[in-house]
Scaffold this motif. Sequence first.
Motif, PDB file in Angstrom:
ATOM      1  N   VAL A 257       0.835  -1.205   0.000  1.00 42.97           N
ATOM      2  CA  VAL A 257       0.000   0.000   0.000  1.00 42.97           C
ATOM      3  C   VAL A 257       0.867   1.252   0.000  1.00 42.97           C
ATOM      4  O   VAL A 257       0.595   2.216  -0.730  1.00 42.97           O
ATOM      5  CB  VAL A 257      -0.946  -0.005   1.224  1.00 42.97           C
ATOM      6  N   ASP A 258       1.929   1.255   0.802  1.00 37.85           N
ATOM      7  CA  ASP A 258       2.818   2.410   0.843  1.00 37.85           C
ATOM      8  C   ASP A 258       3.550   2.603  -0.484  1.00 37.85           C
ATOM      9  O   ASP A 258       3.807   3.737  -0.904  1.00 37.85           O
ATOM     10  CB  ASP A 258       3.833   2.259   1.977  1.00 37.85           C
ATOM     11  N   VAL A 263       4.089   5.916  -5.392  1.00 40.23           N
ATOM     12  CA  VAL A 263       4.012   6.079  -6.852  1.00 40.23           C
ATOM     13  C   VAL A 263       2.956   7.120  -7.213  1.00 40.23           C
ATOM     14  O   VAL A 263       3.182   7.980  -8.074  1.00 40.23           O
ATOM     15  CB  VAL A 263       3.691   4.735  -7.521  1.00 40.23           C
ATOM     16  N   ALA A 264       1.806   7.070  -6.523  1.00 38.89           N
ATOM     17  CA  ALA A 264       0.738   8.040  -6.815  1.00 38.89           C
ATOM     18  C   ALA A 264       1.182   9.464  -6.502  1.00 38.89           C
ATOM     19  O   ALA A 264       0.858  10.404  -7.241  1.00 38.89           O
ATOM     20  CB  ALA A 264      -0.499   7.673  -5.992  1.00 38.89           C
ATOM     21  N   VAL A 265       1.920   9.639  -5.407  1.00 40.97           N
ATOM     22  CA  VAL A 265       2.407  10.981  -5.045  1.00 40.97           C
ATOM     23  C   VAL A 265       3.372  11.497  -6.094  1.00 40.97           C
ATOM     24  O   VAL A 265       3.329  12.675  -6.471  1.00 40.97           O
ATOM     25  CB  VAL A 265       3.085  10.934  -3.657  1.00 40.97           C
ATOM     26  N   ARG A 266       4.247  10.634  -6.567  1.00 39.98           N
ATOM     27  CA  ARG A 266       5.213  11.045  -7.602  1.00 39.98           C
ATOM     28  C   ARG A 266       4.504  11.439  -8.897  1.00 39.98           C
ATOM     29  O   ARG A 266       4.917  12.375  -9.586  1.00 39.98           O
ATOM     30  CB  ARG A 266       6.218   9.934  -7.857  1.00 39.98           C
TER      31      ARG A 266
END
Length: 269
Positions: A257-258, A263-266
């Motif tokens: 999950v982390d 990846v989503a934040v990047r």
Amino acid sequence: MNYYKYLNVTNDASTAEIKSAYRRLARKKHPDVNEGDEEASREFGRIAHAYRVLSNPKKRAEYDKDRLRDEYRSRGRDDSIFTSDNPHARRARQMAYEKRYNAIIDRMIADERRESMAMQKIIFPVVALFFSSGFVVIFKPLFWTNSSIVGRIILLTLFAVGILHLLKRLQAGFERYTYSSENIHDSLLEELEEETRPYSRFTAVTFLVGGILVSVGVGFLISNLLGTFGTAMMPRIFSHQLHPELVFYPPIAVLLVDAVHAVAVRLER
């Protein structure tokens, strides 16, 4: 009043630097340390008020905007460019004001973003831990049992990395948001810790352990309601009994999950 001067920090100091400066100065100026000295009490009051303003991004932005307006008003009485009606002078004043104002807003947004990211790094692993703990009790997966030697080595590796990652996240959260009552021996330290960190260590541990127990309990309840539904549909993947291997999966779930969150934040940047 120059709150930055009270805390002995620069105008562009980070929230962490402001918090550190407050804790350092408050220990020196607190009335408990200075035996009721009135001047020390007044100075501590100024320090505490300055911290409350500068540690809050919105209050700090408002304070900086007020200081900026006052600065330009005061300078306008002494410097010809600030009193001149020349269009170029007015334009220069406006550009300078907008630049400083935009810098204040940019810093406020950056502070809020950093705080949000720090909170997410705690919330996502904890929520993943709770959900995965309930999930493994409900479905009782048999990934380890059905894996080859290579698969088990991969699972063990992911489990070890997941445990280390989870502990690192929890440690960061405890250091940032909790204080330890066991290390507090007087009112001064207690006041400072509660001022800068909102939760006690005991409260955080109770929440964490309680959340896992509740998740497992809900998992048992749902598992009993479903009966043998999972095992009947996929008996090679899910079991109707609890197995020691189930402890492997929550840390692995936290790790995955982390990784997805990172990846989503990047991708958002």
